[in-house]
Design a protein around this motif. Sequence first.
Motif, PDB file in Angstrom:
ATOM      1  N   GLU A 257       0.646  -2.652   7.496  1.00 34.92           N
ATOM      2  CA  GLU A 257      -0.628  -2.428   6.801  1.00 34.92           C
ATOM      3  C   GLU A 257      -0.612  -1.165   5.948  1.00 34.92           C
ATOM      4  O   GLU A 257      -1.491  -0.966   5.104  1.00 34.92           O
ATOM      5  CB  GLU A 257      -1.766  -2.336   7.827  1.00 34.92           C
ATOM      6  N   ASN A 258       0.379  -0.301   6.134  1.00 34.42           N
ATOM      7  CA  ASN A 258       0.435   0.954   5.389  1.00 34.42           C
ATOM      8  C   ASN A 258       1.102   0.741   4.035  1.00 34.42           C
ATOM      9  O   ASN A 258       2.214   0.227   3.964  1.00 34.42           O
ATOM     10  CB  ASN A 258       1.208   2.015   6.184  1.00 34.42           C
ATOM     11  N   THR A 259       0.450   1.144   2.979  1.00 33.75           N
ATOM     12  CA  THR A 259       0.972   0.908   1.635  1.00 33.75           C
ATOM     13  C   THR A 259       1.951   2.002   1.223  1.00 33.75           C
ATOM     14  O   THR A 259       1.960   3.105   1.777  1.00 33.75           O
ATOM     15  CB  THR A 259      -0.162   0.871   0.595  1.00 33.75           C
ATOM     16  N   PHE A 260       2.741   1.694   0.222  1.00 36.38           N
ATOM     17  CA  PHE A 260       3.663   2.657  -0.359  1.00 36.38           C
ATOM     18  C   PHE A 260       2.932   3.888  -0.874  1.00 36.38           C
ATOM     19  O   PHE A 260       3.339   5.028  -0.624  1.00 36.38           O
ATOM     20  CB  PHE A 260       4.446   1.971  -1.495  1.00 36.38           C
ATOM     21  N   GLU A 261       1.811   3.663  -1.578  1.00 37.72           N
ATOM     22  CA  GLU A 261       1.079   4.796  -2.144  1.00 37.72           C
ATOM     23  C   GLU A 261       0.472   5.674  -1.055  1.00 37.72           C
ATOM     24  O   GLU A 261       0.437   6.900  -1.178  1.00 37.72           O
ATOM     25  CB  GLU A 261      -0.004   4.299  -3.102  1.00 37.72           C
ATOM     26  N   GLN A 262      -0.011   5.061   0.025  1.00 40.44           N
ATOM     27  CA  GLN A 262      -0.518   5.864   1.145  1.00 40.44           C
ATOM     28  C   GLN A 262       0.597   6.726   1.707  1.00 40.44           C
ATOM     29  O   GLN A 262       0.416   7.917   1.976  1.00 40.44           O
ATOM     30  CB  GLN A 262      -1.071   4.959   2.245  1.00 40.44           C
ATOM     31  N   CYS A 263       1.765   6.127   1.872  1.00 41.72           N
ATOM     32  CA  CYS A 263       2.904   6.831   2.444  1.00 41.72           C
ATOM     33  C   CYS A 263       3.268   8.062   1.617  1.00 41.72           C
ATOM     34  O   CYS A 263       3.323   9.179   2.149  1.00 41.72           O
ATOM     35  CB  CYS A 263       4.095   5.881   2.531  1.00 41.72           C
ATOM     36  N   ILE A 264       3.517   7.888   0.335  1.00 39.63           N
ATOM     37  CA  ILE A 264       3.968   9.037  -0.472  1.00 39.63           C
ATOM     38  C   ILE A 264       2.846  10.052  -0.677  1.00 39.63           C
ATOM     39  O   ILE A 264       3.102  11.257  -0.769  1.00 39.63           O
ATOM     40  CB  ILE A 264       4.566   8.601  -1.822  1.00 39.63           C
ATOM     41  N   SER A 265       1.604   9.591  -0.716  1.00 41.92           N
ATOM     42  CA  SER A 265       0.485  10.525  -0.857  1.00 41.92           C
ATOM     43  C   SER A 265       0.370  11.407   0.379  1.00 41.92           C
ATOM     44  O   SER A 265       0.131  12.617   0.282  1.00 41.92           O
ATOM     45  CB  SER A 265      -0.826   9.772  -1.092  1.00 41.92           C
ATOM     46  N   GLU A 266       0.550  10.807   1.550  1.00 44.56           N
ATOM     47  CA  GLU A 266       0.437  11.583   2.783  1.00 44.56           C
ATOM     48  C   GLU A 266       1.649  12.487   2.992  1.00 44.56           C
ATOM     49  O   GLU A 266       1.520  13.581   3.553  1.00 44.56           O
ATOM     50  CB  GLU A 266       0.216  10.640   3.965  1.00 44.56           C
ATOM     51  N   ILE A 267       2.816  12.060   2.533  1.00 42.73           N
ATOM     52  CA  ILE A 267       3.992  12.942   2.583  1.00 42.73           C
ATOM     53  C   ILE A 267       3.729  14.193   1.742  1.00 42.73           C
ATOM     54  O   ILE A 267       4.003  15.316   2.177  1.00 42.73           O
ATOM     55  CB  ILE A 267       5.251  12.202   2.092  1.00 42.73           C
ATOM     56  N   ALA A 268       3.184  13.990   0.550  1.00 47.48           N
ATOM     57  CA  ALA A 268       2.873  15.127  -0.320  1.00 47.48           C
ATOM     58  C   ALA A 268       1.765  15.986   0.289  1.00 47.48           C
ATOM     59  O   ALA A 268       1.846  17.222   0.281  1.00 47.48           O
ATOM     60  CB  ALA A 268       2.464  14.628  -1.704  1.00 47.48           C
ATOM     61  N   LEU A 269       0.739  15.347   0.826  1.00 48.33           N
ATOM     62  CA  LEU A 269      -0.385  16.070   1.408  1.00 48.33           C
ATOM     63  C   LEU A 269       0.053  16.912   2.612  1.00 48.33           C
ATOM     64  O   LEU A 269      -0.498  17.990   2.853  1.00 48.33           O
ATOM     65  CB  LEU A 269      -1.475  15.075   1.835  1.00 48.33           C
ATOM     66  N   ALA A 270       1.057  16.439   3.326  1.00 49.02           N
ATOM     67  CA  ALA A 270       1.566  17.175   4.484  1.00 49.02           C
ATOM     68  C   ALA A 270       2.430  18.370   4.073  1.00 49.02           C
ATOM     69  O   ALA A 270       2.839  19.155   4.932  1.00 49.02           O
ATOM     70  CB  ALA A 270       2.362  16.250   5.396  1.00 49.02           C
ATOM     71  N   GLY A 271       2.713  18.496   2.787  1.00 47.50           N
ATOM     72  CA  GLY A 271       3.400  19.685   2.302  1.00 47.50           C
ATOM     73  C   GLY A 271       4.883  19.550   2.041  1.00 47.50           C
ATOM     74  O   GLY A 271       5.572  20.556   1.840  1.00 47.50           O
ATOM     75  N   TYR A 272       5.394  18.319   2.021  1.00 50.52           N
ATOM     76  CA  TYR A 272       6.816  18.125   1.750  1.00 50.52           C
ATOM     77  C   TYR A 272       7.066  18.004   0.245  1.00 50.52           C
ATOM     78  O   TYR A 272       6.173  17.626  -0.515  1.00 50.52           O
ATOM     79  CB  TYR A 272       7.321  16.863   2.452  1.00 50.52           C
ATOM     80  N   SER A 273       8.304  18.290  -0.153  1.00 46.63           N
ATOM     81  CA  SER A 273       8.642  18.180  -1.573  1.00 46.63           C
ATOM     82  C   SER A 273       9.567  17.006  -1.862  1.00 46.63           C
ATOM     83  O   SER A 273       9.952  16.781  -3.008  1.00 46.63           O
ATOM     84  CB  SER A 273       9.301  19.474  -2.072  1.00 46.63           C
ATOM     85  N   GLY A 274       9.928  16.256  -0.808  1.00 46.59           N
ATOM     86  CA  GLY A 274      10.814  15.129  -1.027  1.00 46.59           C
ATOM     87  C   GLY A 274      10.571  13.984  -0.070  1.00 46.59           C
ATOM     88  O   GLY A 274       9.840  14.099   0.915  1.00 46.59           O
ATOM     89  N   THR A 275      11.215  12.857  -0.377  1.00 42.65           N
ATOM     90  CA  THR A 275      11.119  11.652   0.430  1.00 42.65           C
ATOM     91  C   THR A 275      12.443  10.919   0.377  1.00 42.65           C
ATOM     92  O   THR A 275      13.202  11.063  -0.583  1.00 42.65           O
ATOM     93  CB  THR A 275      10.001  10.725  -0.077  1.00 42.65           C
ATOM     94  N   GLU A 276      12.747  10.172   1.417  1.00 42.15           N
ATOM     95  CA  GLU A 276      13.808   9.184   1.310  1.00 42.15           C
ATOM     96  C   GLU A 276      13.145   7.868   0.894  1.00 42.15           C
ATOM     97  O   GLU A 276      11.933   7.815   0.678  1.00 42.15           O
ATOM     98  CB  GLU A 276      14.604   9.094   2.607  1.00 42.15           C
ATOM     99  N   ILE A 277      13.930   6.813   0.750  1.00 39.81           N
ATOM    100  CA  ILE A 277      13.426   5.565   0.187  1.00 39.81           C
ATOM    101  C   ILE A 277      13.152   4.546   1.289  1.00 39.81           C
ATOM    102  O   ILE A 277      14.023   4.276   2.121  1.00 39.81           O
ATOM    103  CB  ILE A 277      14.432   4.970  -0.815  1.00 39.81           C
TER     104      ILE A 277
END
Length: 302
Positions: free
Chosen positions: A27-47
């Motif tokens: 149920e979790n969308t791609f945009e939710q995922c990357i938005s929350e990664i950024a909101l949590a203070g990270y500068s990167g993501t894996e795929i």
Amino acid sequence: MQNINKIKFACAPIAWTNDDIPELGKENTFEQCISEIALAGYSGTEIGNKYPKDPQVLKRYLEIRNLEVASAWLSTFLTTKPFEETKEAFIQHRDFLHAMGAKVIVVAEQGHSIQGKLDVPLFQEKPTFTEAEWGLLINGLEELGKLAQEKGMEIVYHHHMGTGVQTTEEIGCLMENTSSEKVSLLFDTGHLVLSGENPLDIFQKYKSRIKHIHFKDVRASVAQEMKEQGDSFLAGVLKGAFTVPGDGMIDFRPIMEAIIESGYDGWIVVEAEQDPAKANPFEYALKGRKYLETLIPRAELV
């Protein structure tokens, strides 16, 4: 200590949607995922498996959130399939990551792997490679290393539970028989501790070849239960074997001190494959980042 600010911190999307068990977090969308990664203070993501496959599309989503791509996993089958099959998949994967600006390519041998089998006991039926299979793996990885170099990149081998490269001895065999010019190592705290290895010893021994790092913690009670009940790797994930740094049994302070002292200047990726219905991904991503801040006070997480 000069290199502290050269270390970059990313978060893996597997906490939002699990690649091995896609129903976890469906149920979790791609945009939710990357938005929350950024909101949590990270500068990167894996795929993750929901990320757009077109580099230009993905860049648009990431750039407005000030996120970069640290790397992405590729399963290899060098021990069980013709090399050309892995080579073709690798080149496509390499070119995508290169377009996204990544410097390293995560590879993990899946020949005979039980990591994705829900009904196979992890500790009792761990696969091992024959001498011939070790030869195929070593030669194949060195060839992939050459292909990575064509784009100014490196492969980083991910030792992993339920595979033929998991233990201290197996990691040693891989490192001793491959060229440091062609094959580097991914250092994953969670897989080492769950396997029963000493992560600090592994880091100190291979620090010159470690070019990518995964930080995940282990819940001791779940790890013990997995061994006693003969659980599979995925069953352990579902029970909550892994969590973010600072929430389990691993003391990350000496590990981080060793990383900083070594001059490491790559990515540290916070990764914890959990059931997002039980462990809210954003809350745990934030918990992990705040814990990292306690390990490197006075330094800005970038």
